[in-house]
Design a protein around this motif. Structure first.
Motif, PDB file in Angstrom:
ATOM      1  N   ALA A  92     122.846 -13.679 -40.394  1.00 14.52           N
ATOM      2  CA  ALA A  92     123.424 -14.993 -40.110  1.00 14.52           C
ATOM      3  C   ALA A  92     123.381 -15.906 -41.340  1.00 14.52           C
ATOM      4  O   ALA A  92     124.348 -16.606 -41.634  1.00 14.52           O
ATOM      5  N   SER A  93     122.286 -15.869 -42.067  1.00 15.34           N
ATOM      6  CA  SER A  93     122.151 -16.745 -43.238  1.00 15.34           C
ATOM      7  C   SER A  93     122.545 -16.040 -44.540  1.00 15.34           C
ATOM      8  O   SER A  93     122.677 -16.694 -45.569  1.00 15.34           O
ATOM      9  N   ASN A  94     122.710 -14.710 -44.491  1.00 14.06           N
ATOM     10  CA  ASN A  94     123.036 -13.903 -45.669  1.00 14.06           C
ATOM     11  C   ASN A  94     122.041 -14.157 -46.801  1.00 14.06           C
ATOM     12  O   ASN A  94     122.408 -14.361 -47.950  1.00 14.06           O
ATOM     13  N   ARG A  95     120.760 -14.150 -46.433  1.00 14.96           N
ATOM     14  CA  ARG A  95     119.722 -14.367 -47.440  1.00 14.96           C
ATOM     15  C   ARG A  95     118.421 -13.689 -47.027  1.00 14.96           C
ATOM     16  O   ARG A  95     118.237 -13.319 -45.859  1.00 14.96           O
ATOM     17  N   ILE A  96     117.521 -13.579 -47.971  1.00 21.68           N
ATOM     18  CA  ILE A  96     116.183 -13.063 -47.711  1.00 21.68           C
ATOM     19  C   ILE A  96     115.398 -14.161 -47.002  1.00 21.68           C
ATOM     20  O   ILE A  96     115.333 -15.292 -47.480  1.00 21.68           O
ATOM     21  N   VAL A  97     114.815 -13.825 -45.841  1.00 16.72           N
ATOM     22  CA  VAL A  97     114.069 -14.825 -45.072  1.00 16.72           C
ATOM     23  C   VAL A  97     112.566 -14.587 -45.110  1.00 16.72           C
ATOM     24  O   VAL A  97     111.803 -15.442 -44.682  1.00 16.72           O
ATOM     25  N   ASN A  98     112.155 -13.434 -45.633  1.00 17.23           N
ATOM     26  CA  ASN A  98     110.730 -13.153 -45.728  1.00 17.23           C
ATOM     27  C   ASN A  98     110.507 -12.065 -46.764  1.00 17.23           C
ATOM     28  O   ASN A  98     111.376 -11.217 -46.976  1.00 17.23           O
ATOM     29  N   GLN A  99     109.349 -12.098 -47.391  1.00 12.10           N
ATOM     30  CA  GLN A  99     108.976 -11.070 -48.347  1.00 12.10           C
ATOM     31  C   GLN A  99     107.524 -10.683 -48.105  1.00 12.10           C
ATOM     32  O   GLN A  99     106.677 -11.551 -47.899  1.00 12.10           O
ATOM     33  N   ILE A 100     107.278  -9.383 -48.099  1.00 16.62           N
ATOM     34  CA  ILE A 100     105.924  -8.879 -47.891  1.00 16.62           C
ATOM     35  C   ILE A 100     105.563  -8.055 -49.113  1.00 16.62           C
ATOM     36  O   ILE A 100     106.256  -7.089 -49.450  1.00 16.62           O
ATOM     37  N   SER A 101     104.497  -8.434 -49.788  1.00 17.05           N
ATOM     38  CA  SER A 101     104.053  -7.668 -50.949  1.00 17.05           C
ATOM     39  C   SER A 101     103.047  -6.617 -50.514  1.00 17.05           C
ATOM     40  O   SER A 101     102.210  -6.860 -49.640  1.00 17.05           O
ATOM     41  N   THR A 102     103.155  -5.445 -51.104  1.00 11.70           N
ATOM     42  CA  THR A 102     102.200  -4.365 -50.853  1.00 11.70           C
ATOM     43  C   THR A 102     101.713  -3.855 -52.209  1.00 11.70           C
ATOM     44  O   THR A 102     102.330  -4.118 -53.238  1.00 11.70           O
ATOM     45  N   SER A 103     100.622  -3.126 -52.208  1.00 16.85           N
ATOM     46  CA  SER A 103     100.106  -2.623 -53.476  1.00 16.85           C
ATOM     47  C   SER A 103     100.672  -1.253 -53.832  1.00 16.85           C
ATOM     48  O   SER A 103     100.430  -0.757 -54.915  1.00 16.85           O
ATOM     49  N   HIS A 104     101.467  -0.657 -52.913  1.00 15.41           N
ATOM     50  CA  HIS A 104     102.062   0.657 -53.166  1.00 15.41           C
ATOM     51  C   HIS A 104     103.505   0.688 -52.682  1.00 15.41           C
ATOM     52  O   HIS A 104     103.961  -0.214 -51.972  1.00 15.41           O
ATOM     53  N   ASN A 105     104.193   1.766 -53.016  1.00 18.91           N
ATOM     54  CA  ASN A 105     105.561   1.962 -52.555  1.00 18.91           C
ATOM     55  C   ASN A 105     105.608   2.010 -51.030  1.00 18.91           C
ATOM     56  O   ASN A 105     104.731   2.591 -50.397  1.00 18.91           O
ATOM     57  N   VAL A 106     106.655   1.429 -50.464  1.00 24.16           N
ATOM     58  CA  VAL A 106     106.883   1.495 -49.028  1.00 24.16           C
ATOM     59  C   VAL A 106     107.979   2.526 -48.807  1.00 24.16           C
ATOM     60  O   VAL A 106     109.070   2.407 -49.352  1.00 24.16           O
ATOM     61  N   PHE A 107     107.686   3.552 -48.021  1.00 20.40           N
ATOM     62  CA  PHE A 107     108.602   4.670 -47.841  1.00 20.40           C
ATOM     63  C   PHE A 107     109.481   4.551 -46.604  1.00 20.40           C
ATOM     64  O   PHE A 107     110.558   5.114 -46.555  1.00 20.40           O
ATOM     65  N   ASP A 108     109.022   3.819 -45.603  1.00 18.27           N
ATOM     66  CA  ASP A 108     109.787   3.701 -44.372  1.00 18.27           C
ATOM     67  C   ASP A 108     109.249   2.528 -43.577  1.00 18.27           C
ATOM     68  O   ASP A 108     108.149   2.043 -43.825  1.00 18.27           O
ATOM     69  N   ALA A 109     110.052   2.062 -42.621  1.00 12.92           N
ATOM     70  CA  ALA A 109     109.616   0.964 -41.755  1.00 12.92           C
ATOM     71  C   ALA A 109     110.251   1.130 -40.386  1.00 12.92           C
ATOM     72  O   ALA A 109     111.296   1.765 -40.241  1.00 12.92           O
ATOM     73  N   TYR A 110     109.607   0.545 -39.404  1.00  9.42           N
ATOM     74  CA  TYR A 110     110.104   0.602 -38.030  1.00  9.42           C
ATOM     75  C   TYR A 110     109.803  -0.733 -37.356  1.00  9.42           C
ATOM     76  O   TYR A 110     108.676  -1.213 -37.394  1.00  9.42           O
ATOM     77  N   TRP A 111     110.828  -1.341 -36.785  1.00  6.51           N
ATOM     78  CA  TRP A 111     110.654  -2.575 -36.011  1.00  6.51           C
ATOM     79  C   TRP A 111     110.364  -2.154 -34.574  1.00  6.51           C
ATOM     80  O   TRP A 111     111.189  -1.495 -33.953  1.00  6.51           O
ATOM     81  N   LEU A 112     109.213  -2.518 -34.046  1.00  7.08           N
ATOM     82  CA  LEU A 112     108.876  -2.174 -32.666  1.00  7.08           C
ATOM     83  C   LEU A 112     109.774  -2.932 -31.686  1.00  7.08           C
ATOM     84  O   LEU A 112     110.256  -2.383 -30.719  1.00  7.08           O
ATOM     85  N   SER A 113     109.975  -4.198 -31.964  1.00  5.36           N
ATOM     86  CA  SER A 113     110.833  -5.040 -31.131  1.00  5.36           C
ATOM     87  C   SER A 113     111.234  -6.239 -31.972  1.00  5.36           C
ATOM     88  O   SER A 113     110.965  -6.285 -33.164  1.00  5.36           O
ATOM     89  N   ASP A 114     111.864  -7.219 -31.350  1.00  4.15           N
ATOM     90  CA  ASP A 114     112.244  -8.426 -32.086  1.00  4.15           C
ATOM     91  C   ASP A 114     111.112  -9.445 -32.162  1.00  4.15           C
ATOM     92  O   ASP A 114     111.335 -10.599 -32.479  1.00  4.15           O
ATOM     93  N   ASN A 115     109.887  -9.023 -31.895  1.00  2.00           N
ATOM     94  CA  ASN A 115     108.754  -9.945 -31.926  1.00  2.00           C
ATOM     95  C   ASN A 115     108.262 -10.220 -33.343  1.00  2.00           C
ATOM     96  O   ASN A 115     107.331 -10.970 -33.535  1.00  2.00           O
ATOM     97  N   GLY A 116     108.884  -9.603 -34.341  1.00  2.00           N
ATOM     98  CA  GLY A 116     108.524  -9.884 -35.724  1.00  2.00           C
ATOM     99  C   GLY A 116     107.539  -8.915 -36.330  1.00  2.00           C
ATOM    100  O   GLY A 116     107.109  -9.103 -37.459  1.00  2.00           O
ATOM    101  N   ILE A 117     107.168  -7.859 -35.622  1.00  2.00           N
ATOM    102  CA  ILE A 117     106.202  -6.903 -36.175  1.00  2.00           C
ATOM    103  C   ILE A 117     106.943  -5.699 -36.742  1.00  2.00           C
ATOM    104  O   ILE A 117     107.748  -5.078 -36.068  1.00  2.00           O
ATOM    105  N   VAL A 118     106.664  -5.419 -38.014  1.00  3.34           N
ATOM    106  CA  VAL A 118     107.260  -4.284 -38.705  1.00  3.34           C
ATOM    107  C   VAL A 118     106.140  -3.340 -39.102  1.00  3.34           C
ATOM    108  O   VAL A 118     105.171  -3.742 -39.744  1.00  3.34           O
ATOM    109  N   TYR A 119     106.265  -2.083 -38.687  1.00  9.44           N
ATOM    110  CA  TYR A 119     105.304  -1.056 -39.074  1.00  9.44           C
ATOM    111  C   TYR A 119     105.876  -0.316 -40.269  1.00  9.44           C
ATOM    112  O   TYR A 119     107.052   0.038 -40.279  1.00  9.44           O
ATOM    113  N   THR A 120     105.054  -0.095 -41.276  1.00 11.32           N
ATOM    114  CA  THR A 120     105.545   0.555 -42.483  1.00 11.32           C
ATOM    115  C   THR A 120     104.751   1.815 -42.798  1.00 11.32           C
ATOM    116  O   THR A 120     103.607   1.964 -42.371  1.00 11.32           O
TER     117      THR A 120
END
Length: 132
Positions: A92-120
């Motif tokens: 909707a906004s055509n922009r980045i709305v959040n950024q999560i920094s990690t100390s290693h490469n992220v290989f995959d992610a899964y959104w459980l629901s629209d509650n905002g939790i992302v498993y990586t």
């Protein structure tokens, strides 16, 4: 990117990428196809294969190369994963709305629901709560 049918026959070619495409993902509602390369995230209409969005990715030390993408269940946000982080892009906004920094490469992610939790999947296993 070439779209083929189940018999291996090419049915459409997506034109527009300048770099190697690192991931392709259909939205959960089937309306969109997302592709990502080192310099952009592109969203295509899944029926006409018309380019709808072309979001430039700014490479830096935190986010040097996008490797994977994952849609949220409502098909309105995409997690863009890469070396040392995840960016959340909103249609909707055509922009980045959040950024999560990690100390290693992220290989995959899964959104459980629209509650905002992302498993990586990464070496440091991040469960990010984006609703905060």
């Amino acid at each position: 990117v070439i779209i083929s049918d189940l018999n291996g026959k090419d049915v459409f070619q997506l034109i527009g990428h300048q770099q190697v495409v690192s991931d392709v993902s259909w939205s959960p509602d089937g309306q969109y196809l997302a592709t990502v390369e080192s310099t952009s995230l592109k969203i295509w209409d899944s029926q006409t294969f018309t380019l709808l969005y072309d979001f430039p990715i700014q490479l830096d030390d935190v986010f040097p190369f996008p490797t994977e993408i994952a849609w949220n269940p409502s098909s309105n946000q995409i997690a863009i994963m890469g070396n040392s982080g995840i960016y959340i892009w909103n249609m909707a906004s055509n922009r980045i709305v959040n950024q999560i920094s990690t100390s290693h490469n992220v290989f995959d992610a899964y959104w459980l629901s629209d509650n905002g939790i992302v498993y990586t999947a990464s070496e440091d296993v991040v469960i990010a709560n984006l609703s905060k």
